[in-house]
Design a protein around this motif. Sequence first.
Motif, PDB file in Angstrom:
ATOM      1  N   LEU A  13     -29.320  -9.229 -10.184  1.00 22.95           N
ATOM      2  CA  LEU A  13     -28.410  -8.088 -10.208  1.00 22.95           C
ATOM      3  C   LEU A  13     -28.835  -7.008  -9.220  1.00 22.95           C
ATOM      4  N   LYS A  20     -20.388  -9.266  -9.132  1.00 22.85           N
ATOM      5  CA  LYS A  20     -20.088  -9.348 -10.564  1.00 22.85           C
ATOM      6  C   LYS A  20     -20.101 -10.786 -11.065  1.00 22.85           C
ATOM      7  N   GLY A  22     -21.193 -12.708 -13.500  1.00 19.26           N
ATOM      8  CA  GLY A  22     -21.759 -12.769 -14.845  1.00 19.26           C
ATOM      9  C   GLY A  22     -22.184 -14.164 -15.246  1.00 19.26           C
ATOM     10  N   LEU A  25     -25.656 -14.654 -13.992  1.00 19.48           N
ATOM     11  CA  LEU A  25     -26.548 -13.804 -14.785  1.00 19.48           C
ATOM     12  C   LEU A  25     -26.865 -14.467 -16.126  1.00 19.48           C
ATOM     13  N   TYR A 109     -22.122  -8.812 -17.421  1.00 14.94           N
ATOM     14  CA  TYR A 109     -22.484  -8.066 -16.213  1.00 14.94           C
ATOM     15  C   TYR A 109     -22.606  -6.574 -16.521  1.00 14.94           C
TER      16      TYR A 109
END
Length: 224
Positions: A13, A20, A22, A25, A109
């Motif tokens: 990040l 973005k 996610g 992530l 996110y």
Amino acid sequence: MDKLELTPAESYLLLDIENKDGKTLMKYSLINLLYKNVLGSAVREETEGVVFKNVVKKTYLSKGSQFGKLNLKAHEKLFCSVIADEKDEIELVEFIKKIFEQYDYNGFYELMVDTQAQSGLLNVTEERRFFNIFSKKKKELTDIGKEVNQKIEEIISAGNKNLHDWVLNDPPRAKTFMAACGANLILLDRHDMSMLQFYESKLKDIEKQKHEDSGFILWGDSGT
């Protein structure tokens, strides 16, 4: 600065706060929990179908040996909360469905952005647009965040450039670097998972240098 104490998802990040992604992530968060043995995994072949049978591989998650023993960050606690009530194991597909009952990719996110803002690495301000009807969050690294971002890029550059050579010619240094990075090694784009697993196997009997003698900053989160 001698420690970053960042998970792979946090590092990813901070390298690009407007990305973005996610899904990535979440993937990096899961990998780190597996790396720390907070979660365990198993892959099994199973037969599906009655008439037209098909053999498929399914991944199952379970509580690892360190489950409930480490201090975890908010994005990691989310994963553990899903599996906390499971008596045995849960199929990965079902696990992800339960995650999505709380956070989709965008929500995850935003959770991580908020956490990094609380840690002082990000500034988040709300901008009003079109006669104050619509709003947009503006995100920027703080001075500390910029310093951390630069350090991450330096470590990644050093690893991409030197890790293979260290494994061959300076194994203690290679092992120390890998230990200092922890699961953040997955961010080295010139070394895939199979290469990293090969390095780890090759270095298993090598004694690493002392951290203070190696010059490597501790990147990975200790989880203690």
